[in-house]
Motif scaffolding. Structure first.
Motif, PDB file in Angstrom:
ATOM      1  N   ARG A 646       0.747  -1.294   0.140  1.00 55.77           N
ATOM      2  CA  ARG A 646       0.067   0.049  -0.159  1.00 55.77           C
ATOM      3  C   ARG A 646       1.015   1.331   0.154  1.00 55.77           C
ATOM      4  N   ALA A 647       1.834   1.186   0.784  1.00 57.89           N
ATOM      5  CA  ALA A 647       2.750   2.447   0.926  1.00 57.89           C
ATOM      6  C   ALA A 647       3.457   2.575  -0.742  1.00 57.89           C
ATOM      7  N   LEU A 648       3.989   1.400  -0.972  1.00 54.10           N
ATOM      8  CA  LEU A 648       4.661   1.752  -2.310  1.00 54.10           C
ATOM      9  C   LEU A 648       3.778   2.165  -3.520  1.00 54.10           C
ATOM     10  N   HIS A 649       2.478   1.401  -3.331  1.00 55.58           N
ATOM     11  CA  HIS A 649       1.577   1.907  -4.448  1.00 55.58           C
ATOM     12  C   HIS A 649       1.263   3.436  -4.372  1.00 55.58           C
ATOM     13  N   GLU A 650       0.970   4.065  -3.267  1.00 63.43           N
ATOM     14  CA  GLU A 650       0.735   5.319  -2.910  1.00 63.43           C
ATOM     15  C   GLU A 650       1.988   6.216  -3.679  1.00 63.43           C
ATOM     16  N   LYS A 651       3.073   5.790  -3.197  1.00 60.08           N
ATOM     17  CA  LYS A 651       4.375   6.535  -3.342  1.00 60.08           C
ATOM     18  C   LYS A 651       4.566   6.702  -4.977  1.00 60.08           C
ATOM     19  N   TYR A 652       4.449   5.467  -5.788  1.00 57.63           N
ATOM     20  CA  TYR A 652       4.828   5.342  -7.236  1.00 57.63           C
ATOM     21  C   TYR A 652       3.887   6.114  -7.967  1.00 57.63           C
ATOM     22  N   THR A 653       2.152   5.879  -7.407  1.00 59.24           N
ATOM     23  CA  THR A 653       1.114   6.518  -8.148  1.00 59.24           C
ATOM     24  C   THR A 653       1.298   8.039  -8.119  1.00 59.24           C
ATOM     25  N   ASP A 654       1.708   8.641  -7.112  1.00 58.92           N
ATOM     26  CA  ASP A 654       2.049   9.950  -6.919  1.00 58.92           C
ATOM     27  C   ASP A 654       3.088  10.376  -7.975  1.00 58.92           C
ATOM     28  N   THR A 655       4.108   9.609  -7.993  1.00 56.97           N
ATOM     29  CA  THR A 655       5.184   9.964  -9.185  1.00 56.97           C
ATOM     30  C   THR A 655       4.840  10.004 -10.584  1.00 56.97           C
ATOM     31  N   ALA A 656       3.713   8.859 -10.897  1.00 59.99           N
ATOM     32  CA  ALA A 656       3.131   8.760 -12.257  1.00 59.99           C
ATOM     33  C   ALA A 656       2.477   9.952 -12.579  1.00 59.99           C
ATOM     34  N   ARG A 657       1.518  10.460 -11.513  1.00 62.18           N
ATOM     35  CA  ARG A 657       0.509  11.161 -11.768  1.00 62.18           C
ATOM     36  C   ARG A 657       1.497  12.876 -12.266  1.00 62.18           C
ATOM     37  N   ALA A 658       2.540  12.798 -11.356  1.00 63.05           N
ATOM     38  CA  ALA A 658       3.441  13.982 -11.770  1.00 63.05           C
ATOM     39  C   ALA A 658       4.171  13.769 -13.031  1.00 63.05           C
TER      40      ALA A 658
END
Length: 691
Positions: A646-658
């Protein structure tokens, strides 16, 4: 296109006016009920209408066959299953279903509501209130009585018209003229489709003239001579009921004595059956392994039993099954055959559990799925007559049901059987383990903890007190191993990897043997690998996971292998290797799709989306993440998984959005979320070069 409808009957004839009436009603009303006498063609008309209307519902048309239910206890679970809702949430049974449908625009078809009219009415009322975009098409011998219901009354085909004759032609495989005996048959049978199909079967055997003459004798006879058995509490068109009963009774008369006996005994099956099951349940007296296949062939030739499908499964229409059940009651065999049916499916369930560990796992998993309706029927019978046997049956199949997403049914059956049964020992320990797994998957950690402790106590009692031979001297046996695996699974999902590592490690250290020696031992090793990952001992976790995966490949074991691919994908992410993580995630998705496990698909899509985002592929990450959200919604719960993911998903999803920009990410995400989930899964499974 989203949704699921059975294939249409190729013998569909006419009904143009009725189809237009249903189409117009569906455009203006949210509940349309097709009513009519049994055998008049309500199901096939509703199916044709649903296929025609499906394109107008963005979220598809979905079919629910209610004939398989003998009561309303599992009504909501069946409807949820029919709309691909593998509801993993606790709480009221309808809550998850209402949540699943709340924002969708779809057509829900409820076929054969008459025996559950009041429960169906209550459910439809609640669903329509919760889901503004929902339209319901129902078939029933009488209206449901819900406010706003539009009733379309279905008459038989015009007896002297071309449609009735065309149906007879197609069913008999012959070309008839209206002026000949075929036209008289249509008139005598009042254009009732089921009656015409039964007559067509006899035409193939005897010819049209002989059938016309025999029908004349039957229909001109006084009511008492017509085997007037299919009485229903709802008096819809009684004269046509008499005609249909006479036609079915005539087919019954023309059957041989062995065919009649088999017809009656087959009525105990509520779902499709194969020759092996029919032989096991219906043998006795003159029906045995030699005579039964011929009798079954005769019933197929006379259209009493539908021909086998591609998997060799046969079935009877509900109206004909009811007739057979009445004759079974007359013979005094109802209880005996029901007990034999329950014993057969209890044995099938036990065999499936025995075969879980090894090369036949997938075959037996699919067998349990194919016979789901009759396993439930057998369970209901045993809960009334032999609760200890019911506990044995449900304990044998509940884990497979949970893997398939049928958590409510698994939990309901286990809790009832545990409450009613007095059996101790292995049967109770196994049922407690299965209930604990079900509760963990539903996210109910508190009740799961209590059941986990009960499971451990029952395992110790069985292996060390009542039946010491169950244990593997000098250490614990499979019951204790599974109890430890359950405790470890609960610890993992609540963020306590060290507790998981200690509990399974303690038991494994005390139980000499290899990981592949039993399913319970393999599950303990799987939990330990996940615990190592949670503790950050990644190299050790990966090494053990690869070793276990190789053992699973040798065994041709699918479930544990799929879970290991998930763990290896997670390890790849934590080690900074998104390419390896993507490969393992796709392998997991292939496995979970083969098992029909929607929760596993949702988890796999999350880890794949995370890996794609970590690799800098923001567009594909958004697409996979949107598809994952669709699968999560099909489970009836918000996204969840192991805390580390869950922590990794949130981290890299924010990166993809950016990386690709918030508007672009949202557009791709929403397109995948609202599109057909299966198409999104197909895209996810394709590698970068294939996308």
């Amino acid at each position: 296109m989203r949704g699921h409808l059975p294939d249409e009957n190729p013998g569909f004839v006419g009904r143009r006016t009725e189809l237009e009436r249903i189409s117009a009603a569906l455009a203006e009303h949210r509940l349309v009920t097709v009513t009519g006498v049994g055998g008049v063609g309500k199901t096939r008309l509703a199916l044709r209408a649903a296929h025609r209307a499906a394109g107008g519902f963005p979220d598809g048309a979905w079919w629910t066959d209610l004939t398989q239910l003998d009561g309303d206890r599992l009504l909501v679970a069946l409807v949820a299953d029919s709309v691909d809702l593998a509801d993993h949430t606790p709480g009221m049974a309808t809550t998850g279903l209402c949540r699943r449908l709340a924002d969708d625009r779809l057509l829900l078809v409820l076929d054969s509501c008459e025996h559950l009219a009041e429960p169906c009415a209550r459910l439809v009322t609640e669903l329509l209130a919760a889901a503004p975009g929902l339209t319901v098409l129902a078939t029933s011998r009488r209206p449901l009585g819900v406010a706003g219901e539009r009733v379309v009354a279905l008459d038989p085909l015009p007896p002297a018209g071309g449609d009735a004759l065309e149906l007879l032609r197609r069913a008999a495989g012959e070309d008839f003229t209206a002026a000949g005996p075929a036209g008289e048959i249509c008139v005598r049978l009042e254009g009732i489709p089921l009656a015409l199909e039964l007559a067509a079967a006899q035409i193939r055997l005897q010819g049209a003239e002989a059938v016309r003459d025999q029908l004349g004798t039957r229909l001109d006879a006084p009511p008492g001579a017509r085997f007037d058995l299919l009485a229903h509490p709802e008096r819809v068109w009684p004269s046509r009921h008499r005609t249909l009963r006479a036609a079915i009774g005539w087919s019954h008369e023309l059957s041989t004595p062995l065919e009649r006996l088999l017809w009656a005994r087959l009525s105990v099956f509520r779902g499709p059956f194969d020759l092996a099951s029919a032989t096991a349940v219906c043998s006795g007296g003159p029906l045995d392994g030699t005579t039964l296949p011929a009798a079954l062939d005769g019933l197929v030739r006379s259209s009493v039993v539908r021909p086998p499908d591609a998997a060799g499964r046969l079935r009877m229409l509900d109206t004909i099954r009811e007739y057979g059940a009445t004759w079974l009651d007359r013979t005094g065999e109802t209880g005996t055959v029901a007990d034999r049916h329950a014993a057969h499916f209890r044995a099938l369930a036990r065999r499936a559990e025995t075969e879980w560990h090894g090369a036949r796992q997938l075959r037996w998993y699919r067998t349990v799925d194919a016979h789901h309706t009759d396993l439930r029927t057998a369970l209901d019978r045993l809960l009334r007559t032999d609760p200890d046997a019911a506990l044995d049956l449900v304990g044998s199949v509940a884990f497979a049901w949970s893997c398939r997403g049928r958590l409510r049914e698994a939990r309901d059956g286990l809790e009832q059987a545990l409450l009613l049964a007095g059996a101790r020992g292995r049967v109770r320990a196994r049922a407690l383990w299965a209930l604990g797994v079900t509760l963990v998957l539903q996210g109910e950690s508190g009740p799961a903890q209590e059941v986990s402790e009960r499971c451990a106590r029952e395992a110790r009692y069985t292996e060390y007190t009542e039946h010491p031979s169950y244990g593997t001297a000098p250490g614990p046996g499979d019951l204790t191993l599974d109890a430890a695996a359950l405790a470890g699974l609960l610890a993992l999902t609540t963020g306590r990897p060290m507790a998981a590592y200690v509990v399974v490690g303690h038991v494994l250290d005390a139980a000499p043997g290899g990981p592949a020696d039993s399913a319970a031992r393999l599950r303990c090793h799987l939990v330990r690998v996940f615990a190592l990952t949670g503790l950050g001992r990644l190299a050790e976790a990966r090494e053990r996971a690869l070793h276990l995966r190789a053992l699973c490949e040798e065994l041709d074991e699918h479930w544990t292998r799929t879970a290991l691919e998930y763990q290896l994908a997670l390890t790849g992410l934590l080690e900074g290797d998104p390419a390896a993580a993507s490969g393992h995630a796709r392998a997991m998705l292939e496995g979970t799709r083969g098992l029909g496990a929607s929760l596993g698909v949702a988890l796999g899509l999350d880890v794949l989306a995370t890996a794609l985002a970590a690799a800098g592929d923001g567009e594909r990450a958004a697409d996979v993440s949107g598809t994952g959200e669709a699968y999560w919604r099909s489970t009836g719960q918000p996204r969840r998984g192991l805390p580390g993911l869950r922590a990794l998903h949130e981290k890299y999803t924010d990166t993809a959005r950016a990386t690709i920009g918030e508007p672009a990410y949202e557009e791709i995400f929403v397109r995948a979320l609202t599109g057909p989930p299966q198409d999104g899964l197909d895209r996810a499974l394709r590698g970068p070069r294939q996308a």
